[in-house]
Structures are given as structure tokens and as C-alpha cells.
Design a protein around this motif. Sequence first.
Motif, PDB file in Angstrom:
ATOM      1  N   ARG A   1      35.987 -21.736  83.382  1.00 19.73           N
ATOM      2  CA  ARG A   1      36.353 -20.594  81.941  1.00 19.73           C
ATOM      3  C   ARG A   1      35.141 -19.366  82.497  1.00 19.73           C
ATOM      4  O   ARG A   1      35.692 -18.679  82.036  1.00 19.73           O
ATOM      5  CB  ARG A   1      35.980 -20.716  80.976  1.00 19.73           C
ATOM      6  CG  ARG A   1      35.940 -19.866  80.027  1.00 19.73           C
ATOM      7  CD  ARG A   1      35.815 -20.276  78.203  1.00 19.73           C
ATOM      8  NE  ARG A   1      35.190 -21.294  78.444  1.00 19.73           N
ATOM      9  CZ  ARG A   1      33.998 -20.905  77.086  1.00 19.73           C
ATOM     10  NH1 ARG A   1      33.951 -20.070  77.580  1.00 19.73           N
ATOM     11  NH2 ARG A   1      32.534 -22.162  77.589  1.00 19.73           N
ATOM     12  N   GLU A   2      34.277 -20.117  83.205  1.00 17.82           N
ATOM     13  CA  GLU A   2      32.972 -19.539  83.550  1.00 17.82           C
ATOM     14  C   GLU A   2      32.297 -19.982  84.483  1.00 17.82           C
ATOM     15  O   GLU A   2      32.904 -21.107  85.092  1.00 17.82           O
ATOM     16  CB  GLU A   2      32.112 -19.919  82.415  1.00 17.82           C
ATOM     17  CG  GLU A   2      31.897 -19.395  81.005  1.00 17.82           C
ATOM     18  CD  GLU A   2      31.528 -20.265  80.339  1.00 17.82           C
ATOM     19  OE1 GLU A   2      30.521 -19.501  78.933  1.00 17.82           O
ATOM     20  OE2 GLU A   2      30.013 -21.119  81.010  1.00 17.82           O
ATOM     21  N   VAL A   3      32.703 -18.998  86.030  1.00 20.65           N
ATOM     22  CA  VAL A   3      31.928 -19.129  87.296  1.00 20.65           C
ATOM     23  C   VAL A   3      30.938 -18.033  87.473  1.00 20.65           C
ATOM     24  O   VAL A   3      31.026 -16.355  87.021  1.00 20.65           O
ATOM     25  CB  VAL A   3      32.853 -18.658  88.108  1.00 20.65           C
ATOM     26  CG1 VAL A   3      32.979 -18.961  89.892  1.00 20.65           C
ATOM     27  CG2 VAL A   3      34.306 -19.310  87.756  1.00 20.65           C
ATOM     28  N   VAL A   4      29.875 -19.032  88.392  1.00 20.42           N
ATOM     29  CA  VAL A   4      29.191 -18.066  88.774  1.00 20.42           C
ATOM     30  C   VAL A   4      29.253 -17.406  90.292  1.00 20.42           C
ATOM     31  O   VAL A   4      29.538 -18.602  91.016  1.00 20.42           O
ATOM     32  CB  VAL A   4      27.035 -19.103  89.026  1.00 20.42           C
ATOM     33  CG1 VAL A   4      26.137 -17.815  88.994  1.00 20.42           C
ATOM     34  CG2 VAL A   4      26.764 -18.626  87.484  1.00 20.42           C
ATOM     35  N   LEU A   5      28.983 -16.432  90.751  1.00 16.51           N
ATOM     36  CA  LEU A   5      29.133 -16.392  92.318  1.00 16.51           C
ATOM     37  C   LEU A   5      28.161 -15.915  93.089  1.00 16.51           C
ATOM     38  O   LEU A   5      27.455 -15.035  92.919  1.00 16.51           O
ATOM     39  CB  LEU A   5      30.803 -15.306  92.139  1.00 16.51           C
ATOM     40  CG  LEU A   5      30.932 -14.666  93.223  1.00 16.51           C
ATOM     41  CD1 LEU A   5      31.003 -16.120  94.591  1.00 16.51           C
ATOM     42  CD2 LEU A   5      31.529 -13.563  93.570  1.00 16.51           C
TER      43      LEU A   5
END
Length: 545
Positions: A374-378
Motif C-alpha cells: 500500500r505504501e512504497v519508498v523508492l
Amino acid sequence: MLDTLDAPAVRTWCRLALTALGQAREEIDALNVYPVPDGDTGTNLYLTVESAAVAVEDCFADGTEPDLGTTVAAMARGALIGARGNSGVILAQLLRGMAEVLARGGEPEHLRAALLRAAESAYQAVAEPVEGTLLTVAAAAAQAAAADPGGLAEAADTAYQAARRALLHTPEQLDVLAEAGVVDAGGRGLVAILGALSDTVTGQRPMGPVALRQELGAGSAPDYRVFRTCEGHERPPGPGHPAFEVIYLLDAPDEALPMLRSRLASLGDSLVVGGGDGLWNIHVHVDDAGAAVEAGVEAGRPYQIRITHFAEAAARAGEGATAAPQGRAVLSVVSGSGLAELCEQAGAAVLLADPDRPPASAELAEALRRCGAREVVLLLNDPELRAAAGAAADQLREEGVRIAVLPTRSPVQGLAALAVHENSRRFDEDVVAMTSAAGATRYAELAVAEGESWTMAGVCQAGDVLGLIDGDVAVIGPDLLGTGEVVLSRMLAAGGELVTLVLGAGTSDGLADQLVAHARRQRPEVDTVVFAGGQESAPLLIGVE
């Protein structure tokens, strides 16, 4: 300055155009009020040119130089296949028109004729051409270039300057632009692309933000402002506007297109049909999306079908990640097996990039989807990926995923960010902590010069070792050890608690041992860690936290 356009010049043009659109993408999105205020014109143009640029790069993949005709044909086909939105399909048709003429040669007269053919092709592709749009800017550029008797550089620069002037006047031709106080978004994108062409041919740097109010001088044009936010662009189309955007590629014979055009025109508006020789890109706004696709089935074989409901897209943009999977993930982009293993051990998903070919936005978007979170840090770990990452992140946000792009400029900054990552924190707090850790890490790398070049540290020769600190060449030396010691000394002079050394492929452990000893002599209190990164791009990466 070039006298003729050749395959390498087209390659450079595509690269510079992609860079220019990457820099202006958000600005162009914010200008987008026509034909639908959905704030995606900049992204669509970027993705279209990205597909063209990838196709051109494929022409050079075997190490040989293709001819001009092959290269421009690949550019046009790549743009057609990857075209997004109304503006993207029109741009693809512009490039196709140029390719038809440039296949015959790259002399100044060919470029002038190519620009005229491009504008003509674009007008033919649009069912109901409207002035004050990308079409108007393209026509003005072509007509100005055709009237210029000079060489290739003069023709390219004249087209660019005429496009800038035409862009400034688009609000006078289209009421919706004047009411919003903006210039046309598609026209702004074309200015960036023609600026890249002028840059390629002249060797100058005309690109960058368009200074609209300064372009023609005080008092010569209305004072139209440029939106810098997307406020108002998430509203759905007003009453009477079709509800769906339908785009698909179509394999169909040329003789099937008149009936298809007629059928689609009766279903909706904003109809653009680009392509030729049996391959077409269809774009239309309709209330009955199924009927638009069925029309394509009757004409040939539609595929890569994309249907967007404007109101639902706006709702998804406003609601954020309500419909996405659960959980949080970190995706790190690296180009070495050792670095990939380090990131995986720290809990990140990894996209292993080819050092000679950075991932495009589609590849980044697919990697983000594979995270299933649901949440992604790239973590980019490369400043050259910022534009592609921005476009990829926008695609995932439309799908309900919450994305934070950390513009880490080196893998050592990415490792520092991963070291403080905690899923138990709130998303915003985690992003802030990771950003702080990355920002507190100075980075450097050693590289080997491939040829003579001017740098900030002086002139280097082939085989010289370059020491880059925070992205700039700071040291030129004869060998890895001596250059590495100078770089490390300069970095430690500014303080630090932890030194990270990441060895590239083929770099000996002995070099690391000597640099660790050097660091201890300089600053005994500083800890040093060494990793085998396996990256091909740099013999050594250095981080100081």
C-alpha cells in the motif's frame, strides 16, 4: 554545430528531449486544462518520448551506427507504440511526419520539409483541429523554419524560437486557456522538444523554464501566468463532456480507417488517429467505452487497450491509497549483485539495473507494482532516474499506491536510508527519517576517464582516475589508491562518524585495506565498513556519515 542531421544526432535529440520533458513534466501537468483538466499532459508527453528514445537506443545496441532512415523510423514507431493521451498521440504523429522526410536525408532542406510534413500530419490525425493547441505551435515552428534560408542550425533555432512565440499567444486563441490564465500544455511540451532539437544541432543550451512574460518584451503580449500547482486539475469533466478516455493500438489496413474515424467521431470527441502502414494509435473521449473498442474490433485487431473513467481517476487521486494492498515496502534501484544483496538483507526489494541502460518509467512502475504494498519508498540511488521515477510514481498513485521517491544520488545514500527504515513508524515519519539519513551522507566515487575531457578539476586524459565528490570531479589522479586517499581525506576534513567503502567489480580487497588504514590515520575515531558491491559503473563508492 552540425551541418547535417545523422543517426547519433537523433539519438542525442531524443535523450535531450526526454531530459527537458522530465524537468518540465510537473509544470506541464499543471498547465493542463484542455481538452480535459486531468493534469497529465506532461506525463503523457514524457512517456511518449521515453518510448521513442528507448526504440532509438535499440538501434545502437549492437555497437554499430545505424543509418538515419532506420533511426528516425524507430523513433516514430517507438513514439506511436508508447503514445499516451491526446497530446502523446499527436506528438507521435508529428514525429512520424518528420521521419517520412528525414529518411531521405538530414540536410537543412530536409529538416525544413520534415517540420512542415510533421505539422501537416498532426492536423490530419486530429478529427476536429483546434487552434491555440500543440497543433498551432507545431505549424508556427514549421512555417518559420521553412522561411529561413540558413543552414541546419538556423532552421532548428528558428523553429524553436517561433514555437516559443506561438505558445505565448495560445490563450488568445482558446478561451479555456485565457480563463484559466495558462498557455497550452501540449504546446509547452513541444517547445521543450524543439528546444532539445536546437540544442542538439547548435550545441547551445536554450532549454529550461519558458519565461513567458519576457519572451516578446514588455507590453507586447498579455501577462498570462503559469500555474505551479495542480489546484483544480483533479475535478472531473464538466457537464456534457464524455466520461471515458479510450486509447488502444490497432492493427488494421489503411482502407479500414475512414469508417473507423467516422464511427468514433459519432461516439465522442477529442478523436486522434495516429500511425500508418497498418499500425495505428487510437485516442478518443466517449461515454460508451465498449462501443469505441468494438469499433476497433470491426476495423482490425485492437490491443494494449486503456480505458480511463475521468471521475474515478480524479477520485483515486484525491483518496490516495484506499484501494491498494496493505503493508509497506522499500524498493532500491542498484546496479551490482553485491549491492542488491546488501539491500535485500536490509529488507528492501531490489530492481537490478543495467549500468549501460537505466530503467525506463515502465520498468520502474512494474517493479513498484511487484512490491504489492500500500505504501512504497523508492530509493533511486542515481540522479539520472528522477524524471523516470516521477512518471512511474504518478502511475502507481493513480492505482491507489502511496509512493515516496527519495532522490538518493548514490547507493551509499540508499544504504544509509535503509539503515534507519522502520515499518513500525508512520509512513511520513519513516520517509523523513530515511531522507535525513540519506541527506547526512556525503558521497563520492572513483571512475576511470574514457578519453580527454574538461572537468572542474582540470583536463583529464584517457585512463586517469577521477575522484568525484557529491557528483563533481574534485580530483584527477594516476591510480585508484592515490586518488582514493585524496578524496577520503577531503571528505573526512568536513567531519564524520562512519565511512562506507563499496568495492566495484574487479576492485581488489587490498585497495580497501589500504584506504581503511588511511582513514584510521586521518581520523582514528571514525568507524569504517567495507562491502563488495559488484557495480560495473565505478571501481569504488565512498560514503561518509
